[in-house]
Design a protein around this motif. Structure first.
Motif, mmCIF file in Angstrom:
data_model
loop_
_atom_site.group_PDB
_atom_site.id
_atom_site.type_symbol
_atom_site.label_atom_id
_atom_site.label_comp_id
_atom_site.label_asym_id
_atom_site.label_seq_id
_atom_site.Cartn_x
_atom_site.Cartn_y
_atom_site.Cartn_z
ATOM 1 N N GLU A 19 -19.509 13.713 -21.546
ATOM 2 C CA GLU A 19 -18.823 12.431 -21.654
ATOM 3 C C GLU A 19 -18.322 12.188 -23.077
ATOM 4 O OE1 GLU A 19 -21.027 9.040 -19.702
ATOM 5 O OE2 GLU A 19 -22.603 10.558 -19.711
ATOM 6 N N SER A 20 -17.321 11.324 -23.198
ATOM 7 C CA SER A 20 -16.968 10.744 -24.478
ATOM 8 C C SER A 20 -17.809 9.484 -24.676
ATOM 9 C CB SER A 20 -15.479 10.381 -24.525
ATOM 10 O OG SER A 20 -14.678 11.537 -24.480
ATOM 11 N N MET A 21 -18.263 9.277 -25.885
ATOM 12 C CA MET A 21 -19.157 8.150 -26.144
ATOM 13 C C MET A 21 -18.426 6.820 -25.928
ATOM 14 S SD MET A 21 -21.226 7.289 -29.651
ATOM 15 C CE MET A 21 -22.518 8.510 -29.427
ATOM 16 N N PRO A 22 -18.998 5.882 -25.156
ATOM 17 C CA PRO A 22 -18.346 4.582 -24.887
ATOM 18 C C PRO A 22 -18.609 3.581 -26.007
ATOM 19 C CG PRO A 22 -20.380 4.722 -23.651
ATOM 20 C CD PRO A 22 -20.241 6.041 -24.376
ATOM 21 N N LEU A 23 -18.026 3.819 -27.164
ATOM 22 C CA LEU A 23 -18.335 3.016 -28.342
ATOM 23 C C LEU A 23 -17.913 1.556 -28.170
ATOM 24 C CD1 LEU A 23 -19.424 2.903 -31.213
ATOM 25 C CD2 LEU A 23 -17.168 3.627 -32.027
ATOM 26 N N ALA A 24 -16.684 1.329 -27.666
ATOM 27 C CA ALA A 24 -16.203 -0.049 -27.523
ATOM 28 C C ALA A 24 -17.108 -0.856 -26.592
ATOM 29 C CB ALA A 24 -14.768 -0.047 -27.007
ATOM 30 N N ALA A 25 -17.468 -0.280 -25.456
ATOM 31 C CA ALA A 25 -18.361 -0.972 -24.524
ATOM 32 C C ALA A 25 -19.740 -1.171 -25.149
ATOM 33 C CB ALA A 25 -18.473 -0.182 -23.223
ATOM 34 N N GLY A 26 -20.166 -0.199 -25.953
ATOM 35 C CA GLY A 26 -21.458 -0.330 -26.615
ATOM 36 C C GLY A 26 -21.522 -1.520 -27.550
ATOM 37 N N LEU A 28 -19.846 -4.327 -27.212
ATOM 38 C CA LEU A 28 -19.897 -5.542 -26.394
ATOM 39 C C LEU A 28 -21.296 -5.758 -25.821
ATOM 40 C CD1 LEU A 28 -16.512 -5.235 -24.451
ATOM 41 C CD2 LEU A 28 -16.954 -6.386 -26.624
ATOM 42 N N LYS A 29 -21.894 -4.679 -25.331
ATOM 43 C CA LYS A 29 -23.239 -4.811 -24.773
ATOM 44 C C LYS A 29 -24.236 -5.205 -25.854
ATOM 45 C CE LYS A 29 -26.771 -2.328 -22.137
ATOM 46 N NZ LYS A 29 -27.126 -1.067 -21.412
ATOM 47 N N ALA A 30 -24.101 -4.607 -27.044
ATOM 48 C CA ALA A 30 -25.021 -4.932 -28.135
ATOM 49 C C ALA A 30 -24.923 -6.404 -28.525
ATOM 50 C CB ALA A 30 -24.738 -4.038 -29.343
ATOM 51 N N MET A 31 -23.714 -6.969 -28.475
ATOM 52 C CA MET A 31 -23.548 -8.393 -28.790
ATOM 53 C C MET A 31 -24.333 -9.269 -27.819
ATOM 54 S SD MET A 31 -21.632 -8.862 -31.494
ATOM 55 C CE MET A 31 -21.188 -10.592 -31.315
ATOM 56 N N ILE A 32 -24.317 -8.919 -26.547
ATOM 57 C CA ILE A 32 -25.030 -9.716 -25.548
ATOM 58 C C ILE A 32 -26.541 -9.547 -25.703
ATOM 59 C CG2 ILE A 32 -25.326 -10.146 -23.089
ATOM 60 C CD1 ILE A 32 -22.538 -10.859 -24.279
ATOM 61 N N GLY A 185 -30.076 0.456 -28.779
ATOM 62 C CA GLY A 185 -30.215 1.075 -27.466
ATOM 63 C C GLY A 185 -29.172 0.646 -26.469
ATOM 64 N N ALA A 186 -28.113 -0.029 -26.923
ATOM 65 C CA ALA A 186 -27.075 -0.470 -25.994
ATOM 66 C C ALA A 186 -26.368 0.721 -25.357
ATOM 67 C CB ALA A 186 -26.061 -1.353 -26.721
ATOM 68 N N ILE A 187 -26.227 1.802 -26.083
ATOM 69 C CA ILE A 187 -25.638 3.032 -25.554
ATOM 70 C C ILE A 187 -26.752 4.041 -25.314
ATOM 71 C CG2 ILE A 187 -24.153 5.011 -26.076
ATOM 72 C CD1 ILE A 187 -22.311 3.210 -27.586
ATOM 73 N N ASP A 188 -26.836 4.562 -24.104
ATOM 74 C CA ASP A 188 -27.792 5.629 -23.806
ATOM 75 C C ASP A 188 -27.337 6.903 -24.515
ATOM 76 O OD1 ASP A 188 -29.300 3.986 -22.132
ATOM 77 O OD2 ASP A 188 -28.061 4.477 -20.384
ATOM 78 N N LEU A 189 -28.166 7.444 -25.390
ATOM 79 C CA LEU A 189 -27.766 8.585 -26.209
ATOM 80 C C LEU A 189 -28.193 9.932 -25.643
ATOM 81 C CD1 LEU A 189 -28.467 7.184 -29.793
ATOM 82 C CD2 LEU A 189 -26.278 7.320 -28.578
ATOM 83 N N VAL A 190 -29.192 9.963 -24.766
ATOM 84 C CA VAL A 190 -29.702 11.241 -24.262
ATOM 85 C C VAL A 190 -29.627 11.273 -22.741
ATOM 86 C CG1 VAL A 190 -31.199 11.603 -26.260
ATOM 87 C CG2 VAL A 190 -32.083 10.407 -24.238
ATOM 88 N N ASP A 191 -29.590 12.498 -22.212
ATOM 89 C CA ASP A 191 -29.566 12.677 -20.762
ATOM 90 C C ASP A 191 -30.992 12.786 -20.235
ATOM 91 O OD1 ASP A 191 -30.441 15.242 -21.409
ATOM 92 O OD2 ASP A 191 -28.487 16.183 -21.051
ATOM 93 N N ALA A 192 -31.113 13.139 -18.960
ATOM 94 C CA ALA A 192 -32.435 13.186 -18.329
ATOM 95 C C ALA A 192 -33.340 14.229 -18.963
ATOM 96 C CB ALA A 192 -32.270 13.468 -16.834
ATOM 97 N N GLN A 193 -32.758 15.241 -19.611
ATOM 98 C CA GLN A 193 -33.538 16.289 -20.268
ATOM 99 C C GLN A 193 -33.808 15.977 -21.739
ATOM 100 O OE1 GLN A 193 -30.754 17.192 -18.162
ATOM 101 N NE2 GLN A 193 -32.375 17.268 -16.602
ATOM 102 N N GLY A 194 -33.388 14.795 -22.191
ATOM 103 C CA GLY A 194 -33.620 14.418 -23.571
ATOM 104 C C GLY A 194 -32.620 14.971 -24.558
#
Length: 641
Positions: A19-26, A28-32, A185-194
């Motif tokens: 994936e490309s990192m969803p920085l813009a959405a991150g 917005l989520k962090a603000m909330i 932690g607004a953006i999940d940085l790791v997958d299921a395998q860490g």
């Protein structure tokens, strides 16, 4: 229990494994999450889609487990149509839900957005973090989306079906009021395998651009004062990325290396790399005007083994075109001395050109391309597009511009203007295709300089030779290239990706390159230098990235996995020849056999699939004399790749 369900949607342009990192959405989520009045009342989810995902697949993920109350999209030219379709479906499922569009492509464009997508309730103009938080508060308070007169920086529908646009919101002066989407932690940085789940880590160190280039909306056509995030915050983010083993950090800045604080960030980055071993590369849109700060940054990055592709954002070498671009007086146009310095330092750089800018002609462009290629072979060439809120888009008639919207995106592609006819533009699309595939994305990287210096072949001649061969040859291996080139008109991102993937990942693609050289190039080379140039070309193909699956064994160097090819014999010492030519020294075509091992960083497929030329170069094969191990980057001298 949260009383409001909010979904934030992003989609990258490329269909790639990571994936490309969803920085813009991150943001917005962090603000909330940081707002004590909202975080317990609002459930915020980020839906981050790869390019190539169908509308149906996106709808299933967005709505199958429940329809949100607020659906907010980060809109760019490549996804506006898809997001408009999803909004229409959303309003069928939840007529009282709020649909919000934000991003550079819709800022200041509410009239057109609402005409195309009447189901959209709100368009956010400018920076969205504070505005979005106010919109969520209004929704919780029971405010109607038809009564948003108090929310600055928005456009919305009045009850009488006319469009209202509120005063602009002042730009955010203290950027640290926006919580870090990584540290919170607004953006999940790791997958299921860490493992770190994205192709690269994205950060912003600052916002704003002081320039007013006619083709670019980074400066909003008016210029912006640059505002920066704090050093402590950025350092904490970089340290988090390092702990996760992130290879490449990309700064989403307009002019990194322009201000003294940029040097501070690089110092922090180097110190973090020494402690954790990562990151190994740092990319950005480098400052247009190269100051003492830039040169000092480059020196320190080199000493620390921190890699980058330093950008020459020239866009044109023609005086008339530069004047109309509002770039005539930029120091970036004094680029030769900088390139010579980077070459002497053994550092990689690439240049950017725009084809089709007003004032440019076919002859002036090709002259500029070959002049630039004498110093920088990796040239990113982009067709001119009209972006919203730019001088070119706002003054099409003044430039005589005729443009057309893309088939699958919302960009306007320039077809003609006063110095470029329809026919000339159509002919140049073929050259752009091959320049972007072969030179920009480093399908060939080493052979350009020897061909020019030893055989007199300019880079445009080489590219046109390959284009002519692909158009006329009967070899089946050329058919996918010919078909991709035919689809490449007008930007053609999927066509470029198809050709690059074919050349980098298939034996047939490799065979096509070999056949072209054997049939069209080698027979036309001077006899004395032909054997040497044949070996340079073989070296070029041999050092292309290796994409899995492969039978090559893996080795670990400094915490990074490499494939290793051992005991490769060349009749000439190609690495030495290339090094001498880069330094301006003479070479003789005398055989001098050499045996090398070649190391290829693992994980190239994502960079190849995304046609990210800045990332691809980090996967190029690195040769060492046979039996000499590759050292960790921080202990290495400049790499010969």
């Amino acid at each position: 229990m949260p009383s409001l369900k909010v979904v934030l949607v992003q989609q990258g342009v490329w269909d790639m494994p990571l994936e490309s990192m969803p920085l813009a959405a991150g943001y917005l989520k962090a603000m909330i999450l940081a707002d004590p009045d909202l975080r317990d009342r609002v459930e915020v989810t980020i839906c981050n889609f790869r390019g190539g995902v169908t509308h149906g697949e996106m709808a299933d993920r967005l709505f199958a487990d429940g329809v949100p109350d607020v659906l907010a999209f980060s809109v760019l030219g490549w996804n506006q149509r898809a997001f408009g379709a999803l909004t229409a479906t959303f309003k069928q499922l939840n007529p009282d839900g709020w649909s919000i569009f934000g991003g550079t492509h819709v800022t200041g464009q509410a009239g057109r957005v609402f005409r195309l997508h009447p189901e959209v309730d709100v368009v956010v103009n400018g920076e969205g973090e504070l505005t979005f938080r106010e919109l969520v508060r209004a929704r919780l308070a029971g405010t109607s989306p038809r009564d948003l007169g108090e929310v600055a920086g928005t456009s919305w529908w009045r009850p009488d079906a006319t469009v209202a646009t509120n005063p602009d919101r002042p730009r955010i002066e203290d950027l640290d009021v926006i919580p870090s989407p990584f540290l919170t932690g607004a953006i999940d940085l790791v997958d299921a395998q860490g493992r770190f789940r994205y192709d690269v880590a994205l950060i912003e160190t600052n916002r704003g651009c002081p320039y007013k280039c006619s083709f670019c909306y980074w400066g909003g056509a008016v210029g912006q004062r640059v505002r920066a995030f704090s050093r402590a915050r950025l350092r904490a983010e970089l340290e988090l990325f390092a702990k996760l083993g992130v290879h490449t950090v990309v700064a989403c800045d307009a002019n990194f290396g322009m201000m003294p604080i940029d040097l501070e960030l690089v110092d922090d980055l180097i110190e973090i790399k020494r402690r954790y071993g990562f990151p190994l590369a740092f990319e950005s849109s480098w400052a247009k005007n190269k100051s003492k700060v830039f040169y000092e940054i480059v020196r320190r990055m080199k000493q620390a083994g921190l890699r980058s592709s330093f950008t020459l954002a020239l866009q044109s070498l023609d005086d008339t075109a530069l004047t109309l671009m509002r770039r005539r007086n930029m120091k970036v146009n004094d680029w030769r001395e900088l390139v010579e310095w980077l070459n002497r330092e053994g550092l990689d750089c690439y240049a950017e050109l725009i084809w089709g800018a007003p004032g440019e002609t076919v002859d002036s462009f090709l002259r500029g391309y070959d002049e630039l290629a004498r110093h920088v072979s990796r040239i990113a060439v982009y067709p001119i597009m009209l972006l919203p809120n730019t001088e070119y888009a706002d003054n099409m008639a003044a430039h005589g511009i005729v443009a057309l919207r893309g088939d699958h995106d919302d960009f306007q592609y320039v077809l003609s203007h006063r110095t470029m006819s329809f026919a000339e533009n159509a002919r140049m699309q073929r050259f752009l295709f091959w320049a972007r595939v072969i030179a920009e994305n480093a399908v060939l990287r080493h052979v350009w300089l020897p061909l020019r210096e030893l055989a007199g072949w300019e880079q445009s001649r080489v590219l046109n030779s390959l284009a002519d061969w692909a158009d006329t040859t009967g070899w089946a291996e050329a058919v996918p290239l010919r078909e991709a080139a035919e689809r490449g008109h007008g930007g053609g991102a999927p066509a470029y990706a198809r050709a690059i993937g074919y050349l980098f990942t298939t034996s047939a693609g490799r065979r096509a390159l070999e056949l072209w050289w054997q049939e069209e190039v080698a027979p036309r080379l001077p006899d004395p230098v032909r054997p040497l140039l044949d070996e340079v070309y073989r070296y070029d193909l041999l050092t292309q990235p290796v994409c899995e699956p492969t039978d090559l064994p893996l080795v670990e160097v400094g915490g990074v996995e490499f494939f290793r090819r051992v005991d490769v014999r060349f009749d000439f010492d190609v690495p030495e020849v290339l090094a001498r030519l880069r330094c301006g020294a003479t070479v003789t075509p005398d055989p001098r056999p050499v045996v090398v091992d070649v190391y290829y960083r693992r994980g190239a497929l994502n960079a190849v699939t995304s046609t990210n030329h800045e990332e691809i170069v980090h996967f190029m094969g690195e040769s060492r004399p046979a039996g000499t191990p590759l050292r960790p980057v921080e202990d290495s001298s400049p790499q010969p790749a």
